[in-house]
Design a protein around this motif. Structure first.
Motif, PDB file in Angstrom:
ATOM      1  N   GLU A   1      -9.782 -45.006 -29.199  1.00  0.00           N
ATOM      2  CA  GLU A   1      -9.561 -45.435 -30.586  1.00  0.00           C
ATOM      3  C   GLU A   1     -10.574 -44.777 -31.516  1.00  0.00           C
ATOM      4  OE1 GLU A   1      -7.678 -47.538 -33.700  1.00  0.00           O
ATOM      5  OE2 GLU A   1      -7.044 -47.111 -31.652  1.00  0.00           O
ATOM      6  N   ILE A   2     -11.843 -44.705 -31.100  1.00  0.00           N
ATOM      7  CA  ILE A   2     -12.870 -44.053 -31.919  1.00  0.00           C
ATOM      8  C   ILE A   2     -12.545 -42.575 -32.096  1.00  0.00           C
ATOM      9  CG2 ILE A   2     -15.295 -43.317 -31.918  1.00  0.00           C
ATOM     10  CD1 ILE A   2     -15.969 -46.074 -30.723  1.00  0.00           C
ATOM     11  N   LYS A   3     -12.100 -41.911 -31.016  1.00  0.00           N
ATOM     12  CA  LYS A   3     -11.736 -40.493 -31.108  1.00  0.00           C
ATOM     13  C   LYS A   3     -10.557 -40.297 -32.060  1.00  0.00           C
ATOM     14  CE  LYS A   3     -11.997 -37.676 -27.533  1.00  0.00           C
ATOM     15  NZ  LYS A   3     -11.693 -37.055 -26.224  1.00  0.00           N
ATOM     16  N   ARG A   4      -9.554 -41.195 -31.960  1.00  0.00           N
ATOM     17  CA  ARG A   4      -8.383 -41.100 -32.846  1.00  0.00           C
ATOM     18  C   ARG A   4      -8.795 -41.336 -34.300  1.00  0.00           C
ATOM     19  NH1 ARG A   4      -4.950 -44.285 -35.427  1.00  0.00           N
ATOM     20  NH2 ARG A   4      -5.921 -46.197 -34.693  1.00  0.00           N
ATOM     21  N   LEU A   5      -9.643 -42.335 -34.535  1.00  0.00           N
ATOM     22  CA  LEU A   5     -10.107 -42.617 -35.897  1.00  0.00           C
ATOM     23  C   LEU A   5     -10.947 -41.475 -36.448  1.00  0.00           C
ATOM     24  CD1 LEU A   5     -10.969 -46.414 -35.687  1.00  0.00           C
ATOM     25  CD2 LEU A   5      -9.041 -45.352 -36.848  1.00  0.00           C
ATOM     26  N   ASN A   6     -11.776 -40.841 -35.601  1.00  0.00           N
ATOM     27  CA  ASN A   6     -12.553 -39.681 -36.044  1.00  0.00           C
ATOM     28  C   ASN A   6     -11.635 -38.533 -36.428  1.00  0.00           C
ATOM     29  OD1 ASN A   6     -15.102 -40.756 -35.913  1.00  0.00           O
ATOM     30  ND2 ASN A   6     -15.454 -40.138 -33.791  1.00  0.00           N
ATOM     31  N   THR A   7     -10.570 -38.333 -35.669  1.00  0.00           N
ATOM     32  CA  THR A   7      -9.596 -37.287 -35.995  1.00  0.00           C
ATOM     33  C   THR A   7      -8.914 -37.593 -37.332  1.00  0.00           C
ATOM     34  OG1 THR A   7      -9.199 -36.993 -33.630  1.00  0.00           O
ATOM     35  CG2 THR A   7      -7.611 -36.005 -35.114  1.00  0.00           C
ATOM     36  N   GLU A   8      -8.505 -38.848 -37.502  1.00  0.00           N
ATOM     37  CA  GLU A   8      -7.869 -39.232 -38.766  1.00  0.00           C
ATOM     38  C   GLU A   8      -8.837 -39.094 -39.934  1.00  0.00           C
ATOM     39  OE1 GLU A   8      -6.132 -43.092 -38.626  1.00  0.00           O
ATOM     40  OE2 GLU A   8      -4.723 -42.568 -37.032  1.00  0.00           O
ATOM     41  N   LEU A   9     -10.091 -39.474 -39.714  1.00  0.00           N
ATOM     42  CA  LEU A   9     -11.095 -39.362 -40.755  1.00  0.00           C
ATOM     43  C   LEU A   9     -11.324 -37.907 -41.136  1.00  0.00           C
ATOM     44  CD1 LEU A   9     -13.092 -40.876 -42.539  1.00  0.00           C
ATOM     45  CD2 LEU A   9     -14.772 -40.664 -40.712  1.00  0.00           C
ATOM     46  N   THR A  10     -11.355 -37.026 -40.152  1.00  0.00           N
ATOM     47  CA  THR A  10     -11.508 -35.595 -40.422  1.00  0.00           C
ATOM     48  C   THR A  10     -10.318 -35.086 -41.239  1.00  0.00           C
ATOM     49  OG1 THR A  10     -12.686 -35.371 -38.335  1.00  0.00           O
ATOM     50  CG2 THR A  10     -11.893 -33.350 -39.347  1.00  0.00           C
ATOM     51  N   ASP A  11      -9.116 -35.504 -40.837  1.00  0.00           N
ATOM     52  CA  ASP A  11      -7.927 -35.094 -41.587  1.00  0.00           C
ATOM     53  C   ASP A  11      -7.961 -35.626 -43.018  1.00  0.00           C
ATOM     54  OD1 ASP A  11      -7.005 -33.811 -39.337  1.00  0.00           O
ATOM     55  OD2 ASP A  11      -5.599 -35.416 -38.757  1.00  0.00           O
ATOM     56  N   LEU A  12      -8.391 -36.881 -43.168  1.00  0.00           N
ATOM     57  CA  LEU A  12      -8.485 -37.460 -44.515  1.00  0.00           C
ATOM     58  C   LEU A  12      -9.530 -36.737 -45.351  1.00  0.00           C
ATOM     59  CD1 LEU A  12      -8.158 -41.287 -43.822  1.00  0.00           C
ATOM     60  CD2 LEU A  12      -6.521 -39.812 -44.984  1.00  0.00           C
ATOM     61  N   ASN A  13     -10.642 -36.351 -44.734  1.00  0.00           N
ATOM     62  CA  ASN A  13     -11.673 -35.600 -45.463  1.00  0.00           C
ATOM     63  C   ASN A  13     -11.137 -34.248 -45.915  1.00  0.00           C
ATOM     64  OD1 ASN A  13     -13.699 -37.484 -45.463  1.00  0.00           O
ATOM     65  ND2 ASN A  13     -14.599 -36.785 -43.543  1.00  0.00           N
ATOM     66  N   LYS A  14     -10.386 -33.579 -45.046  1.00  0.00           N
ATOM     67  CA  LYS A  14      -9.778 -32.293 -45.432  1.00  0.00           C
ATOM     68  C   LYS A  14      -8.802 -32.492 -46.595  1.00  0.00           C
ATOM     69  CE  LYS A  14     -10.067 -30.105 -40.891  1.00  0.00           C
ATOM     70  NZ  LYS A  14      -9.294 -29.624 -39.740  1.00  0.00           N
ATOM     71  N   HIS A  15      -7.969 -33.531 -46.473  1.00  0.00           N
ATOM     72  CA  HIS A  15      -6.990 -33.804 -47.527  1.00  0.00           C
ATOM     73  C   HIS A  15      -7.689 -34.144 -48.844  1.00  0.00           C
ATOM     74  CE1 HIS A  15      -3.230 -35.106 -49.298  1.00  0.00           C
ATOM     75  NE2 HIS A  15      -3.804 -36.256 -49.634  1.00  0.00           N
ATOM     76  N   LEU A  16      -8.735 -34.963 -48.758  1.00  0.00           N
ATOM     77  CA  LEU A  16      -9.489 -35.324 -49.957  1.00  0.00           C
ATOM     78  C   LEU A  16     -10.129 -34.090 -50.594  1.00  0.00           C
ATOM     79  CD1 LEU A  16     -10.524 -37.538 -51.820  1.00  0.00           C
ATOM     80  CD2 LEU A  16     -12.466 -37.823 -50.278  1.00  0.00           C
TER      81      LEU A  16
END
Length: 167
Positions: free
Chosen positions: A41-56
């Motif tokens: 779950e932490i790995k998945r959330l880190n991936t999503e967070l990275t994607d959100l940072n790129k999108h932002l």
């Protein structure tokens, strides 16, 4: 050796120890599975967070470029506005513009008088017809020559006397 094992298994302490070890093993196994799930779950959330940072970051770049374009357009429009204001001021100072504006003011005043003073309209219409006839006479023939030679007031008096003559 069998007797020894049977004597150990016959004690209630041994059965309590075995039950405690089994319980400990079950708790440890459950905790290990939960930790594995939490790591996923932490790995998945880190991936999503990275994607959100790129999108932002992309959104911020797009917004910044849009703001720059709007600021450039705003500066251009302000410059055009200032140029138009200067052009209007220049055009209003040209010869004839003040007279045209005064004519508009007088025209508006005449229309207001026509609305507000009921006895004014017939006299005004008669004066307009006389003035139109005078201008038509002054644009052709002898009156035009007299108007050029003399002042306009004398030309108007001459035109009134010549137009009243039947000959």
């Amino acid at each position: 050796m069998q007797d020894f094992l049977l004597s150990i298994l016959s004690h209630s302490f041994t059965w309590g120890l075995i039950a405690g070890l089994v319980l400990c093993l079950v708790v440890w196994r459950t905790g290990a599975i939960a930790r594995r799930e939490q790591k996923r779950e932490i790995k998945r959330l880190n991936t999503e967070l990275t994607d959100l940072n790129k999108h932002l970051g992309q959104q911020l770049k797009i917004t910044a470029s849009g703001n720059e374009a709007l600021n450039a357009e705003l500066a251009s429009l302000r410059e055009k506005n200032e140029n138009l204001r200067v052009s209007i001021a220049t055009l209003q100072q040209k010869p004839g513009k003040a007279e045209a504006r005064l004519l508009q003011v007088y025209d508006r005043a005449v229309h207001l008088l026509l609305e507000r003073a009921p006895g004014f309209a017939p006299a005004w219409e008669s004066a307009i017809r006389d003035a139109e006839a005078h201008v038509a006479d002054s644009e052709s023939g002898l009156t035009k020559l007299v108007r050029r030679v003399t002042r306009p007031a004398l030309g108007a008096a001459t035109t009134q006397t010549t137009s009243s003559d039947p000959g």
